[in-house]
Motif scaffolding. Structure first.
Motif, PDB file in Angstrom:
ATOM      1  N   ALA A 119      -7.094   8.264  -2.154  1.00 26.31           N
ATOM      2  CA  ALA A 119      -7.608   6.929  -1.820  1.00 26.31           C
ATOM      3  C   ALA A 119      -7.741   6.780  -0.300  1.00 26.31           C
ATOM      4  N   LYS A 120      -6.748   7.261   0.430  1.00 25.53           N
ATOM      5  CA  LYS A 120      -6.792   7.182   1.897  1.00 25.53           C
ATOM      6  C   LYS A 120      -7.952   8.005   2.456  1.00 25.53           C
ATOM      7  N   LYS A 121      -8.157   9.200   1.898  1.00 27.04           N
ATOM      8  CA  LYS A 121      -9.226  10.068   2.380  1.00 27.04           C
ATOM      9  C   LYS A 121     -10.587   9.394   2.228  1.00 27.04           C
ATOM     10  N   PHE A 122     -10.818   8.791   1.068  1.00 33.29           N
ATOM     11  CA  PHE A 122     -12.097   8.110   0.855  1.00 33.29           C
ATOM     12  C   PHE A 122     -12.169   6.829   1.684  1.00 33.29           C
ATOM     13  N   GLY A 123     -11.043   6.126   1.798  1.00 29.68           N
ATOM     14  CA  GLY A 123     -11.011   4.929   2.625  1.00 29.68           C
ATOM     15  C   GLY A 123     -11.318   5.222   4.085  1.00 29.68           C
ATOM     16  N   ASP A 124     -10.811   6.343   4.580  1.00 30.04           N
ATOM     17  CA  ASP A 124     -11.087   6.754   5.963  1.00 30.04           C
ATOM     18  C   ASP A 124     -12.557   7.090   6.173  1.00 30.04           C
ATOM     19  N   ASN A 125     -13.259   7.333   5.052  1.00 35.21           N
ATOM     20  CA  ASN A 125     -14.687   7.643   5.119  1.00 35.21           C
ATOM     21  C   ASN A 125     -15.543   6.479   4.599  1.00 35.21           C
ATOM     22  N   HIS A 126     -15.052   5.266   4.915  1.00 36.39           N
ATOM     23  CA  HIS A 126     -15.832   4.044   4.735  1.00 36.39           C
ATOM     24  C   HIS A 126     -16.022   3.609   3.283  1.00 36.39           C
ATOM     25  N   PHE A 127     -15.121   4.022   2.402  1.00 26.45           N
ATOM     26  CA  PHE A 127     -15.095   3.476   1.047  1.00 26.45           C
ATOM     27  C   PHE A 127     -14.101   2.329   0.998  1.00 26.45           C
ATOM     28  N   ARG A 128     -14.425   1.300   0.244  1.00 23.42           N
ATOM     29  CA  ARG A 128     -13.364   0.382  -0.162  1.00 23.42           C
ATOM     30  C   ARG A 128     -12.809   0.966  -1.456  1.00 23.42           C
ATOM     31  N   VAL A 129     -11.512   0.854  -1.655  1.00 29.29           N
ATOM     32  CA  VAL A 129     -10.881   1.520  -2.785  1.00 29.29           C
ATOM     33  C   VAL A 129     -10.142   0.515  -3.658  1.00 29.29           C
ATOM     34  N   VAL A 130     -10.234   0.754  -4.961  1.00 24.29           N
ATOM     35  CA  VAL A 130      -9.489  -0.045  -5.932  1.00 24.29           C
ATOM     36  C   VAL A 130      -8.493   0.888  -6.603  1.00 24.29           C
ATOM     37  N   LEU A 131      -7.212   0.560  -6.489  1.00 23.44           N
ATOM     38  CA  LEU A 131      -6.145   1.350  -7.094  1.00 23.44           C
ATOM     39  C   LEU A 131      -5.777   0.763  -8.450  1.00 23.44           C
ATOM     40  N   VAL A 132      -5.621   1.638  -9.431  1.00 20.50           N
ATOM     41  CA  VAL A 132      -5.289   1.202 -10.791  1.00 20.50           C
ATOM     42  C   VAL A 132      -4.044   1.941 -11.261  1.00 20.50           C
ATOM     43  N   SER A 133      -3.032   1.187 -11.698  1.00 14.41           N
ATOM     44  CA  SER A 133      -1.864   1.782 -12.360  1.00 14.41           C
ATOM     45  C   SER A 133      -1.127   0.670 -13.094  1.00 14.41           C
ATOM     46  N   ARG A 134       0.018   1.016 -13.697  1.00  9.96           N
ATOM     47  CA  ARG A 134       0.720   0.047 -14.552  1.00  9.96           C
ATOM     48  C   ARG A 134       1.605  -0.919 -13.785  1.00  9.96           C
ATOM     49  N   ASN A 135       2.008  -0.550 -12.579  1.00 10.89           N
ATOM     50  CA  ASN A 135       3.072  -1.280 -11.876  1.00 10.89           C
ATOM     51  C   ASN A 135       2.505  -2.152 -10.753  1.00 10.89           C
ATOM     52  N   GLN A 136       2.489  -3.468 -10.979  1.00 11.76           N
ATOM     53  CA  GLN A 136       1.918  -4.381  -9.992  1.00 11.76           C
ATOM     54  C   GLN A 136       2.653  -4.332  -8.658  1.00 11.76           C
ATOM     55  N   GLU A 137       3.966  -4.274  -8.717  1.00 11.54           N
ATOM     56  CA  GLU A 137       4.762  -4.276  -7.482  1.00 11.54           C
ATOM     57  C   GLU A 137       4.455  -3.042  -6.635  1.00 11.54           C
ATOM     58  N   ALA A 138       4.410  -1.878  -7.286  1.00 11.08           N
ATOM     59  CA  ALA A 138       4.098  -0.648  -6.559  1.00 11.08           C
ATOM     60  C   ALA A 138       2.668  -0.693  -6.020  1.00 11.08           C
ATOM     61  N   LEU A 139       1.743  -1.204  -6.824  1.00 18.76           N
ATOM     62  CA  LEU A 139       0.345  -1.313  -6.387  1.00 18.76           C
ATOM     63  C   LEU A 139       0.225  -2.164  -5.134  1.00 18.76           C
ATOM     64  N   ASN A 140       0.929  -3.287  -5.129  1.00 18.73           N
ATOM     65  CA  ASN A 140       0.874  -4.170  -3.957  1.00 18.73           C
ATOM     66  C   ASN A 140       1.338  -3.435  -2.698  1.00 18.73           C
ATOM     67  N   GLN A 141       2.371  -2.628  -2.851  1.00 19.86           N
ATOM     68  CA  GLN A 141       2.887  -1.850  -1.714  1.00 19.86           C
ATOM     69  C   GLN A 141       1.854  -0.822  -1.245  1.00 19.86           C
ATOM     70  N   TYR A 142       1.219  -0.126  -2.207  1.00 24.36           N
ATOM     71  CA  TYR A 142       0.213   0.885  -1.855  1.00 24.36           C
ATOM     72  C   TYR A 142      -0.965   0.239  -1.123  1.00 24.36           C
ATOM     73  N   VAL A 143      -1.381  -0.913  -1.620  1.00 21.73           N
ATOM     74  CA  VAL A 143      -2.514  -1.614  -1.008  1.00 21.73           C
ATOM     75  C   VAL A 143      -2.174  -2.017   0.418  1.00 21.73           C
ATOM     76  N   GLN A 144      -0.963  -2.517   0.627  1.00 24.36           N
ATOM     77  CA  GLN A 144      -0.553  -2.916   1.980  1.00 24.36           C
ATOM     78  C   GLN A 144      -0.535  -1.714   2.925  1.00 24.36           C
ATOM     79  N   GLU A 145      -0.076  -0.569   2.418  1.00 25.78           N
ATOM     80  CA  GLU A 145      -0.046   0.645   3.248  1.00 25.78           C
ATOM     81  C   GLU A 145      -1.463   1.037   3.672  1.00 25.78           C
ATOM     82  N   LEU A 146      -2.411   0.967   2.739  1.00 21.73           N
ATOM     83  CA  LEU A 146      -3.795   1.325   3.062  1.00 21.73           C
ATOM     84  C   LEU A 146      -4.405   0.306   4.023  1.00 21.73           C
ATOM     85  N   LYS A 147      -4.136  -0.962   3.780  1.00 21.37           N
ATOM     86  CA  LYS A 147      -4.680  -2.010   4.657  1.00 21.37           C
ATOM     87  C   LYS A 147      -4.141  -1.880   6.074  1.00 21.37           C
ATOM     88  N   SER A 148      -2.882  -1.432   6.191  1.00 19.59           N
ATOM     89  CA  SER A 148      -2.285  -1.274   7.518  1.00 19.59           C
ATOM     90  C   SER A 148      -2.984  -0.171   8.312  1.00 19.59           C
TER      91      SER A 148
END
Length: 219
Positions: free
Chosen positions: A23-52
């Protein structure tokens, strides 16, 4: 950043290893990325890391074992973000065990995540990709597809089937402008080694950009 260019990637099976680095690799190349998994709490953390890191990222909860859950997630993705330009399927049940430790039911439940979920996600994006005559679908494969082991029977079976799904889908969709590929990771993913997630993520980008070989065996 991604919105101005309008490229949109979806990663099913987000997690701190290969998934998030892809996700980071594609994001670094001008993609917006949507992460999908079962755990909302973990997803929120991953999204914040990418946004940072300046990447436009979003999260949607879905269970790769549940086709209805995946359909609802992709309906939401279509409504909110439009056509999926790149789909990466990275979900799998990584359970060890010999063939005789399996039951028909457990094997089918693993297969639902390892293979059927991948097909189901692909089918959510294929119609629009075919319509626009472009798009990429990438699967996370494993070395057990090439070198099956008794101690990892279910994963060996699943990765072999996923590899065949990638090749047959590629054969069908190539004339319609859609590229399908798989990164076959023939080793244990570990930070700071040859099998670091960052190094492996490069191979997904390589497949997407080059669109020649349908498999990279990373060994």
């Amino acid at each position: 950043m991604g919105c101005t260019i309008g490229l949109h990637g979806v990663l099913v099976g987000a997690g701190p290893g290969v998934g998030n680095h892809v996700a980071k690799k594609f994001g670094d190349n001008h993609f917006r990325v949507v992460l999908v998994s079962r755990n909302q709490e973990a997803l929120n953390q991953y999204v914040q890391e990418l946004k940072s890191e300046g990447i436009e990222a979003y999260a949607i909860v879905a269970d790769a074992a549940n086709p209805l859950s995946l359909t609802e997630a992709f309906d939401q993705i279509k409504r909110n973000y439009g056509t999926t330009d790149v789909l990466v399927y990275n979900a799998a049940v990584l359970k060890s065990g010999k063939p005789t430790s399996l039951t028909a039911e457990s094997l089918v439940s693993h297969y639902q995540v390892d293979v059927a979920g991948a097909l189901h996600c692909a089918l959510q994006v294929v119609p629009e990709q075919v319509k626009q005559q472009s798009g990429t679908i990438l699967f996370t494969g494993g070395g057990f597809a090439l070198y099956p082991m008794a101690d990892h029977a279910s994963v060996s079976i699943g990765k072999a089937a996923l590899r065949n799904l990638a090749f047959t889908l590629a054969d069908e969709l190539k004339p319609q402008g859609v590229f399908v590929g798989t990164v076959t990771i023939a080793g244990a993913v570990a930070p700071g080694t040859h099998f670091s997630p960052e190094r492996i993520a490069e191979k997904y980008w390589e497949l997407h950009v080059n669109r020649e070989e349908h498999e990279i065996v990373y060994s």
